[in-house]
Structures are given as structure tokens and as C-alpha cells.
Design an enzyme around this catalytic site. Sequence first.
Site, PDB file in Angstrom:
ATOM      1  N   HIS A 276       0.844  -1.210   0.000  1.00  0.00           N
ATOM      2  CA  HIS A 276       0.000   0.000   0.000  1.00  0.00           C
ATOM      3  C   HIS A 276       0.875   1.254   0.000  1.00  0.00           C
ATOM      4  O   HIS A 276       0.621   2.196  -0.768  1.00  0.00           O
ATOM      5  CB  HIS A 276      -0.904  -0.023   1.235  1.00  0.00           C
ATOM      6  CG  HIS A 276      -1.656   1.247   1.469  1.00  0.00           C
ATOM      7  ND1 HIS A 276      -2.923   1.468   0.982  1.00  0.00           N
ATOM      8  CD2 HIS A 276      -1.314   2.378   2.141  1.00  0.00           C
ATOM      9  CE1 HIS A 276      -3.329   2.674   1.333  1.00  0.00           C
ATOM     10  NE2 HIS A 276      -2.371   3.246   2.043  1.00  0.00           N
ATOM     11  N   GLU A 277       1.911   1.262   0.825  1.00  0.00           N
ATOM     12  CA  GLU A 277       2.812   2.422   0.884  1.00  0.00           C
ATOM     13  C   GLU A 277       3.587   2.581  -0.426  1.00  0.00           C
ATOM     14  O   GLU A 277       3.796   3.707  -0.894  1.00  0.00           O
ATOM     15  CB  GLU A 277       3.786   2.271   2.065  1.00  0.00           C
ATOM     16  CG  GLU A 277       3.128   2.231   3.436  1.00  0.00           C
ATOM     17  CD  GLU A 277       2.337   3.476   3.744  1.00  0.00           C
ATOM     18  OE1 GLU A 277       2.728   4.569   3.281  1.00  0.00           O
ATOM     19  OE2 GLU A 277       1.299   3.373   4.423  1.00  0.00           O
ATOM     20  N   HIS A 280       1.504   4.378  -2.920  1.00  0.00           N
ATOM     21  CA  HIS A 280       1.532   5.844  -2.807  1.00  0.00           C
ATOM     22  C   HIS A 280       2.706   6.423  -3.593  1.00  0.00           C
ATOM     23  O   HIS A 280       2.584   7.443  -4.263  1.00  0.00           O
ATOM     24  CB  HIS A 280       1.656   6.255  -1.333  1.00  0.00           C
ATOM     25  CG  HIS A 280       0.364   6.195  -0.579  1.00  0.00           C
ATOM     26  ND1 HIS A 280      -0.768   6.842  -1.005  1.00  0.00           N
ATOM     27  CD2 HIS A 280       0.038   5.570   0.589  1.00  0.00           C
ATOM     28  CE1 HIS A 280      -1.745   6.622  -0.130  1.00  0.00           C
ATOM     29  NE2 HIS A 280      -1.279   5.849   0.829  1.00  0.00           N
ATOM     30  N   GLU A 354      -5.885   6.948  -1.091  1.00  0.00           N
ATOM     31  CA  GLU A 354      -5.875   5.721  -0.293  1.00  0.00           C
ATOM     32  C   GLU A 354      -6.494   4.565  -1.081  1.00  0.00           C
ATOM     33  O   GLU A 354      -5.997   3.437  -1.039  1.00  0.00           O
ATOM     34  CB  GLU A 354      -6.627   5.934   1.021  1.00  0.00           C
ATOM     35  CG  GLU A 354      -5.910   6.840   2.004  1.00  0.00           C
ATOM     36  CD  GLU A 354      -4.538   6.336   2.388  1.00  0.00           C
ATOM     37  OE1 GLU A 354      -4.398   5.118   2.643  1.00  0.00           O
ATOM     38  OE2 GLU A 354      -3.598   7.148   2.425  1.00  0.00           O
ATOM     39  N   ASP A 358      -4.555   1.228  -2.161  1.00  0.00           N
ATOM     40  CA  ASP A 358      -5.137  -0.089  -1.869  1.00  0.00           C
ATOM     41  C   ASP A 358      -5.242  -0.924  -3.139  1.00  0.00           C
ATOM     42  O   ASP A 358      -4.947  -2.126  -3.141  1.00  0.00           O
ATOM     43  CB  ASP A 358      -6.532   0.074  -1.249  1.00  0.00           C
ATOM     44  CG  ASP A 358      -6.477   0.424   0.232  1.00  0.00           C
ATOM     45  OD1 ASP A 358      -5.379   0.375   0.815  1.00  0.00           O
ATOM     46  OD2 ASP A 358      -7.539   0.745   0.802  1.00  0.00           O
TER      47      ASP A 358
END
Length: 410
Positions: A276-277, A280, A354, A358
Site C-alpha cells: 500500500h505504501e 503511494h 488511499e 489499496d
Amino acid sequence: MQPTTLFYIIIGILIFNYISEKILDSLNEKHFDDEIPKKLVDVYEEEEYKKSQQYKKTNARFSNFTSFITTAFTLAFFFLDGFKYVDDFARSYTEHPILVALIFFGIIMLASEIISTPLSYYSTFVIEEKFGFNKSTKKTFWLDKLKGLFLSVILGGGILSLIICFFQLTGQNFWIYAWGLVALFSLFMNMFHAKLIVPLFNKQSPLENGELKTAIETYAKKVGFTLNNIFVIDGSKRSTKANAYFSGFGSQKRITLYDTLINDLDTDEIVAVLAHEVGHYKKRHIIFNLISSILLTGFTLYILSLFVNSPILSEALGVSKQSFHIGLIAFGILYSPISEITGLFMNYMSRKFEYQADNYAKKTFNPNALISSLKKLSKNSLSNLTPHPAYVFVNYSHPTLLERIKNLES
């Protein structure tokens, strides 16, 4: 416009902000006892859910008390000409504009700390302690306070001094130089915050060799993500709550995992959080947020340059002598409605990002692992699973757990 009229506009803004905040809080509090959505029934056992409800209610009561106290003190300070007395006190020592501003804001900051520190202490050592979150010692609490004040004085005081210096030298064009200064500072802190600031408060250690590091490196290689810096931070020094974050660019980029995250999740779940990070980073969310912040800062400084030199701002706060620091206070409050609107936009974009992160984790790793990690993290932090939609729209930078799971399962 007369100074008195502007004064009451400022008071009106403060009262409106307080009332609107309390309305949203009230709407949210009415949902504390809602049934858990079917997709989230496995997050809490019955007793755990009751504990989470009690935690929410306790924090809500405390938040209502603290916001009332701070608003009451703020309004009293305005009506009793507090700014005039502080300004007069500062000028009794010097007439140098930078030194006057530093003394002025130093006193305001000290007064704020006197009010907020007992409240923070109660939150940490009574509420968080009661629900099993607090791991901080009193020594750590006070050291954190002193370090925070030191950084505020050094960094905040230094930037304020330079901005006032620009104002003295260039007049209305100061905003261009101030914007450049803030932009460079923001970029520098984004690059080196983890190396320069975090070590003042926490210990960071490279992730040790083992199953987790191998799994992370395997995933990073799979998605073409060069990652040489994986650190573990001793978050358990202060709280049992877990987190992970991405910071920096280029050779300075790093993933930081809280030790509590490593303790709470299994290997696949941790890799899912890391995916997930990475999402980003791959989607350039960090760059977007940095550029957006810089642009908004430039816009705010430009608007400030149009009004900060107006005597009416100082007169509205009861100060007869026009000065940059008094104008800055008045402008900050008058600008707050615009700031609220930009804040809504940034929260909207953050929630959108977000979902994108995801989705990246879902496509490149394992959606089920991310879902189970989100559920565990929500459970361990006694998160609110049934917030009011209006409260989410205004205050949440992340989608709700239910919304994220629906997206991951779609």
C-alpha cells in the site's frame, strides 16, 4: 470597514468554527452505538466492541471539554485585549520588529502550552492508560514536550524571523521570498525529516535479516521498487498503536515500520501494508501532496501580502501600532474559512489516493492480506467502525474501514 466591525467578524468566525465542529461531533457521537456492519463483524468480539464504544465515548467527552476550554480562553483573550497587553510587554523590551514578534509569539506559545499540557497529560496517562494504549513514561512525556518546544523555537522562530526580514526589505513583495523559503524548507524536511527530527524522539534500526525482510525484498524486486532503507521504529515506547509510513525521494526514500506493527501482523499482512505504501510512491501521491502544499502556501502568502500591512487588522485586535505579527494573527483567523475549504479538498484527494494505493496493493500482492491487516489494526486501536458520513467527509483523510474493504473486494 471599522476596526470594531472587523473584530466582531473575527469573533463570529471563531464561534462559528466551534459550533460547526460541535454539530459534527454530535452527529458522529449518535452513531457510537450502531451495530457493526456485516462485513466487519469479525473485527471485534462482543466485549471488545463494548470496550471500543466506551473508548469512543470517553474521548468524545474529553474532546468536548478541551474544545470548550480552549475556545473560552481564546474568546476571553480577545475580549480582554490580550494581544494589546502582550504586544505592549514585548515592546517594553525592544522596538526591533523581529524581536518584538519573537517575544510576542513566545508568550502566546507559552500560554498555549500552559493550557494544553495538563489536557495532554490527562489524555495520555488517564484515558490512554485506562484503555491499555499508553506505554509512555512521565519522563518521556516531559522530554517530548521540551524537545517539541525547542524545535518550535529554533525552526518556527527562525522561519518567522526570515519572513519578517523579507517583509522589512521588500514590502508587499515579501510573499515571493517567503514562499521560496517555505518551499525549500518543506522539500528539505520531506527528504531528511527521518534522519534529523525522528531520532530526537525515537530510535530507528534497520530491519534485521529474516523472513520478513526477505519477503519485503522479494515483493520490492517484483514491482521494480528499489528499496535499500527499511527501518523499524520503537513506537511501543509510547503506545501500543501501530503504523507504517513512507518518506523521502530518490536515494533518501525509506519505509518505516513501527515495532508494534511487526508484533501485531503476520508477514503477508505486513508486506500488504508495505505494498500500500509503495502504491503511494508509484502513483506519485507524495509528490502531489508536496506540490499542492507548496502551491497552497504560495496562494496564502500572496493573500496575506495584500492585507497584512493594513492598520485595521492591528486595530481590530486592540493594538494601535500596525505590525506584521498582529496582522498575521488577524489574517489567520479571517483566512480560516478558505483554509477549511482547501482542507476539505485535500482530505477528498487523500481518501482518493488511499483507494488507489489499496488497489495497487490488491493488484501486486494480496487483497485478503491487506483486508486482514486493516481489520487487525482497527481492532487494536479500538477504531470507530460506524462514523457519520458528514464527519468522515470533513475530518477523515482515509476512507472508513468498511469503504476500504468494499473497494478491495470489488
